[in-house]
Design a protein around this motif. Structure first.
Motif, PDB file in Angstrom:
ATOM      1  N   LYS A  14      47.422  30.253  30.813  1.00 34.03           N
ATOM      2  CA  LYS A  14      47.731  29.306  31.769  1.00 34.03           C
ATOM      3  C   LYS A  14      48.982  28.388  31.592  1.00 34.03           C
ATOM      4  O   LYS A  14      49.126  28.061  30.385  1.00 34.03           O
ATOM      5  CB  LYS A  14      46.540  28.234  31.618  1.00 34.03           C
ATOM      6  N   PHE A  15      49.828  28.522  32.676  1.00 35.03           N
ATOM      7  CA  PHE A  15      50.978  27.756  32.535  1.00 35.03           C
ATOM      8  C   PHE A  15      51.362  27.064  33.783  1.00 35.03           C
ATOM      9  O   PHE A  15      51.385  27.733  34.812  1.00 35.03           O
ATOM     10  CB  PHE A  15      52.124  28.605  32.127  1.00 35.03           C
ATOM     11  N   ALA A  16      51.180  25.617  34.077  1.00 38.83           N
ATOM     12  CA  ALA A  16      51.490  24.838  35.082  1.00 38.83           C
ATOM     13  C   ALA A  16      50.403  25.495  36.088  1.00 38.83           C
ATOM     14  O   ALA A  16      49.316  25.158  35.808  1.00 38.83           O
ATOM     15  CB  ALA A  16      52.660  25.213  35.649  1.00 38.83           C
ATOM     16  N   ASN A  17      50.981  25.863  37.280  1.00 39.50           N
ATOM     17  CA  ASN A  17      50.065  26.474  38.276  1.00 39.50           C
ATOM     18  C   ASN A  17      49.824  27.723  38.356  1.00 39.50           C
ATOM     19  O   ASN A  17      49.400  28.574  39.495  1.00 39.50           O
ATOM     20  CB  ASN A  17      50.615  25.979  39.610  1.00 39.50           C
ATOM     21  N   GLU A  18      50.277  28.607  37.183  1.00 43.17           N
ATOM     22  CA  GLU A  18      49.992  30.063  36.961  1.00 43.17           C
ATOM     23  C   GLU A  18      48.963  30.467  36.115  1.00 43.17           C
ATOM     24  O   GLU A  18      48.699  29.644  34.928  1.00 43.17           O
ATOM     25  CB  GLU A  18      51.061  30.768  36.659  1.00 43.17           C
ATOM     26  N   THR A  19      48.005  31.275  36.565  1.00 41.40           N
ATOM     27  CA  THR A  19      47.051  31.707  35.517  1.00 41.40           C
ATOM     28  C   THR A  19      47.214  33.177  35.401  1.00 41.40           C
ATOM     29  O   THR A  19      47.145  34.022  36.590  1.00 41.40           O
ATOM     30  CB  THR A  19      45.489  31.359  36.208  1.00 41.40           C
ATOM     31  N   LYS A  20      46.968  33.863  34.346  1.00 46.23           N
ATOM     32  CA  LYS A  20      47.130  35.108  34.213  1.00 46.23           C
ATOM     33  C   LYS A  20      46.141  35.657  33.340  1.00 46.23           C
ATOM     34  O   LYS A  20      45.825  35.168  32.245  1.00 46.23           O
ATOM     35  CB  LYS A  20      48.604  35.616  33.517  1.00 46.23           C
ATOM     36  N   LEU A  21      45.399  36.957  33.601  1.00 46.95           N
ATOM     37  CA  LEU A  21      44.449  37.641  32.955  1.00 46.95           C
ATOM     38  C   LEU A  21      44.989  39.068  32.385  1.00 46.95           C
ATOM     39  O   LEU A  21      45.364  39.539  33.283  1.00 46.95           O
ATOM     40  CB  LEU A  21      43.267  37.776  33.844  1.00 46.95           C
ATOM     41  N   CYS A  22      44.994  39.203  31.108  1.00 46.61           N
ATOM     42  CA  CYS A  22      45.368  40.285  30.608  1.00 46.61           C
ATOM     43  C   CYS A  22      44.167  40.896  29.636  1.00 46.61           C
ATOM     44  O   CYS A  22      43.657  40.315  29.101  1.00 46.61           O
ATOM     45  CB  CYS A  22      46.646  40.110  29.763  1.00 46.61           C
ATOM     46  N   GLY A  23      44.375  42.244  29.812  1.00 52.31           N
ATOM     47  CA  GLY A  23      43.498  43.151  29.129  1.00 52.31           C
ATOM     48  C   GLY A  23      43.789  44.504  28.704  1.00 52.31           C
ATOM     49  O   GLY A  23      44.651  45.090  29.794  1.00 52.31           O
ATOM     50  N   VAL A  24      43.284  45.145  27.820  1.00 48.76           N
ATOM     51  CA  VAL A  24      43.674  46.590  27.465  1.00 48.76           C
ATOM     52  C   VAL A  24      42.506  47.500  28.193  1.00 48.76           C
ATOM     53  O   VAL A  24      41.402  47.092  28.154  1.00 48.76           O
ATOM     54  CB  VAL A  24      43.612  46.810  25.874  1.00 48.76           C
ATOM     55  N   VAL A  25      43.208  48.419  28.803  1.00 46.85           N
ATOM     56  CA  VAL A  25      42.204  49.053  29.735  1.00 46.85           C
ATOM     57  C   VAL A  25      42.330  50.587  29.302  1.00 46.85           C
ATOM     58  O   VAL A  25      43.328  51.354  30.156  1.00 46.85           O
ATOM     59  CB  VAL A  25      42.423  49.048  31.329  1.00 46.85           C
ATOM     60  N   ASP A  26      41.973  50.753  28.369  1.00 44.72           N
ATOM     61  CA  ASP A  26      41.981  52.461  27.891  1.00 44.72           C
ATOM     62  C   ASP A  26      40.658  52.897  27.843  1.00 44.72           C
ATOM     63  O   ASP A  26      40.500  54.254  27.381  1.00 44.72           O
ATOM     64  CB  ASP A  26      42.647  52.525  26.629  1.00 44.72           C
ATOM     65  N   THR A  27      39.710  52.312  28.452  1.00 48.24           N
ATOM     66  CA  THR A  27      38.316  52.836  28.570  1.00 48.24           C
ATOM     67  C   THR A  27      37.658  52.048  29.860  1.00 48.24           C
ATOM     68  O   THR A  27      38.093  51.081  30.318  1.00 48.24           O
ATOM     69  CB  THR A  27      37.304  52.372  27.317  1.00 48.24           C
ATOM     70  N   LEU A  28      36.708  52.772  30.066  1.00 45.05           N
ATOM     71  CA  LEU A  28      36.003  51.900  31.398  1.00 45.05           C
ATOM     72  C   LEU A  28      35.409  50.601  31.068  1.00 45.05           C
ATOM     73  O   LEU A  28      35.476  49.908  31.816  1.00 45.05           O
ATOM     74  CB  LEU A  28      34.587  52.943  31.900  1.00 45.05           C
ATOM     75  N   GLU A  29      35.097  50.384  29.667  1.00 46.99           N
ATOM     76  CA  GLU A  29      34.684  49.046  29.231  1.00 46.99           C
ATOM     77  C   GLU A  29      35.668  48.196  29.293  1.00 46.99           C
ATOM     78  O   GLU A  29      35.267  46.943  29.773  1.00 46.99           O
ATOM     79  CB  GLU A  29      34.269  49.256  27.957  1.00 46.99           C
ATOM     80  N   GLY A  30      36.933  48.690  28.969  1.00 44.56           N
ATOM     81  CA  GLY A  30      38.084  47.599  29.060  1.00 44.56           C
ATOM     82  C   GLY A  30      38.474  47.234  30.853  1.00 44.56           C
ATOM     83  O   GLY A  30      38.596  46.025  30.930  1.00 44.56           O
ATOM     84  N   ARG A  31      38.331  48.070  31.707  1.00 42.41           N
ATOM     85  CA  ARG A  31      38.226  48.168  32.915  1.00 42.41           C
ATOM     86  C   ARG A  31      37.100  47.025  33.515  1.00 42.41           C
ATOM     87  O   ARG A  31      37.144  45.985  34.098  1.00 42.41           O
ATOM     88  CB  ARG A  31      38.036  49.280  33.805  1.00 42.41           C
ATOM     89  N   ASP A  32      36.034  47.044  32.949  1.00 43.66           N
ATOM     90  CA  ASP A  32      34.723  46.508  33.614  1.00 43.66           C
ATOM     91  C   ASP A  32      34.943  45.022  32.800  1.00 43.66           C
ATOM     92  O   ASP A  32      34.509  44.259  33.471  1.00 43.66           O
ATOM     93  CB  ASP A  32      33.560  47.152  32.929  1.00 43.66           C
ATOM     94  N   ALA A  33      35.343  44.960  31.794  1.00 42.79           N
ATOM     95  CA  ALA A  33      35.695  43.546  30.997  1.00 42.79           C
ATOM     96  C   ALA A  33      36.739  42.596  31.921  1.00 42.79           C
ATOM     97  O   ALA A  33      36.341  41.379  32.352  1.00 42.79           O
ATOM     98  CB  ALA A  33      36.001  43.512  29.703  1.00 42.79           C
ATOM     99  N   ILE A  34      37.562  43.440  32.456  1.00 41.35           N
ATOM    100  CA  ILE A  34      38.751  42.704  33.151  1.00 41.35           C
ATOM    101  C   ILE A  34      37.996  42.151  34.796  1.00 41.35           C
ATOM    102  O   ILE A  34      37.929  40.933  35.101  1.00 41.35           O
ATOM    103  CB  ILE A  34      39.894  43.380  33.651  1.00 41.35           C
ATOM    104  N   GLN A  35      37.209  43.051  35.051  1.00 43.09           N
ATOM    105  CA  GLN A  35      36.359  42.746  36.441  1.00 43.09           C
ATOM    106  C   GLN A  35      35.435  41.824  36.239  1.00 43.09           C
ATOM    107  O   GLN A  35      35.198  40.843  37.181  1.00 43.09           O
ATOM    108  CB  GLN A  35      35.994  44.093  36.818  1.00 43.09           C
ATOM    109  N   ARG A  36      34.430  41.750  35.203  1.00 40.99           N
ATOM    110  CA  ARG A  36      33.784  40.778  34.770  1.00 40.99           C
ATOM    111  C   ARG A  36      34.484  39.021  34.638  1.00 40.99           C
ATOM    112  O   ARG A  36      33.973  38.189  35.070  1.00 40.99           O
ATOM    113  CB  ARG A  36      33.025  41.009  33.467  1.00 40.99           C
ATOM    114  N   ASP A  37      35.581  39.355  33.902  1.00 36.54           N
ATOM    115  CA  ASP A  37      36.324  38.264  33.950  1.00 36.54           C
ATOM    116  C   ASP A  37      36.903  37.572  35.065  1.00 36.54           C
ATOM    117  O   ASP A  37      36.857  36.411  35.511  1.00 36.54           O
ATOM    118  CB  ASP A  37      37.507  38.174  32.963  1.00 36.54           C
ATOM    119  N   MET A  38      37.233  38.529  36.268  1.00 36.72           N
ATOM    120  CA  MET A  38      37.662  38.067  37.402  1.00 36.72           C
ATOM    121  C   MET A  38      36.384  37.424  38.173  1.00 36.72           C
ATOM    122  O   MET A  38      36.823  36.179  38.864  1.00 36.72           O
ATOM    123  CB  MET A  38      38.206  39.312  38.318  1.00 36.72           C
TER     124      MET A  38
END
Length: 176
Positions: A14-38
């Protein structure tokens, strides 16, 4: 804003008015973790009477062989982008800075032209402070330190072409 990252599995910046979500997606679990966070972020925004502007939300896929998964924010799919500006730096999917440096050199050349047209004196005592204060910061903005630079021939950050390496006059290097 303090509770925004509650329950988030990936990295949330988080910085000022910007929010970024970052994650490693080398497995389906990584992809699902990002979607859960979204989904968590969307719920947080709803509860706090805020929203993320879907038009500004983008996915930047980094890494060789990236499978380029698609993500949703609410009911909308988020558009993928080949490059994004992050805190003033243009970042592409290969973490390449060529465009950033070309833009910085172009801007510096424009400023140099303005100085040449508007400053009558060509004395070193007049031009050097102008160069140092107005032009040099634009060029240093895109220069990587020597130890992290993938290209050879770059002088350390903060050196002018006169102080840098002889190779700095190679084809393609911005000349002012």
């Amino acid at each position: 804003m303090g509770d925004m990252d509650s329950g988030i599995e990936c990295t949330l910046s988080k910085f000022a008015n910007e929010t970024k979500l970052c994650g490693v997606v080398d497995t389906l679990e990584g992809r699902d973790a990002i979607q859960r966070d979204m989904d968590r972020l969307e719920k947080w925004a709803y509860v706090n009477l805020m929203n993320f502007y879907q038009a500004k939300c983008k996915v930047l896929h980094l890494g060789h062989g990236n499978t380029r998964h698609k993500y949703r924010l609410g009911g909308e799919w988020i558009e993928s982008s080949p490059e994004e500006k992050d805190l003033g730096m243009l970042v592409d999917e290969k973490l390449n800075m060529i465009w950033q440096c070309a833009l910085a050199a172009q801007k510096a050349n424009c400023i140099l032209g303005c100085i040449k047209r508007s400053v009558a004196s060509r004395l070193r005592e007049v031009i050097l402070p102008l160069y140092s204060a107005v032009i040099r910061p634009h060029l240093e903005y895109c220069v990587q330190p020597l130890e992290s630079s993938p290209q050879e021939g770059h002088g350390p950050v903060g050196t002018s072409p006169a102080e840098g390496h002889e190779d700095d006059q190679r084809a393609g290097a911005p000349l002012l």
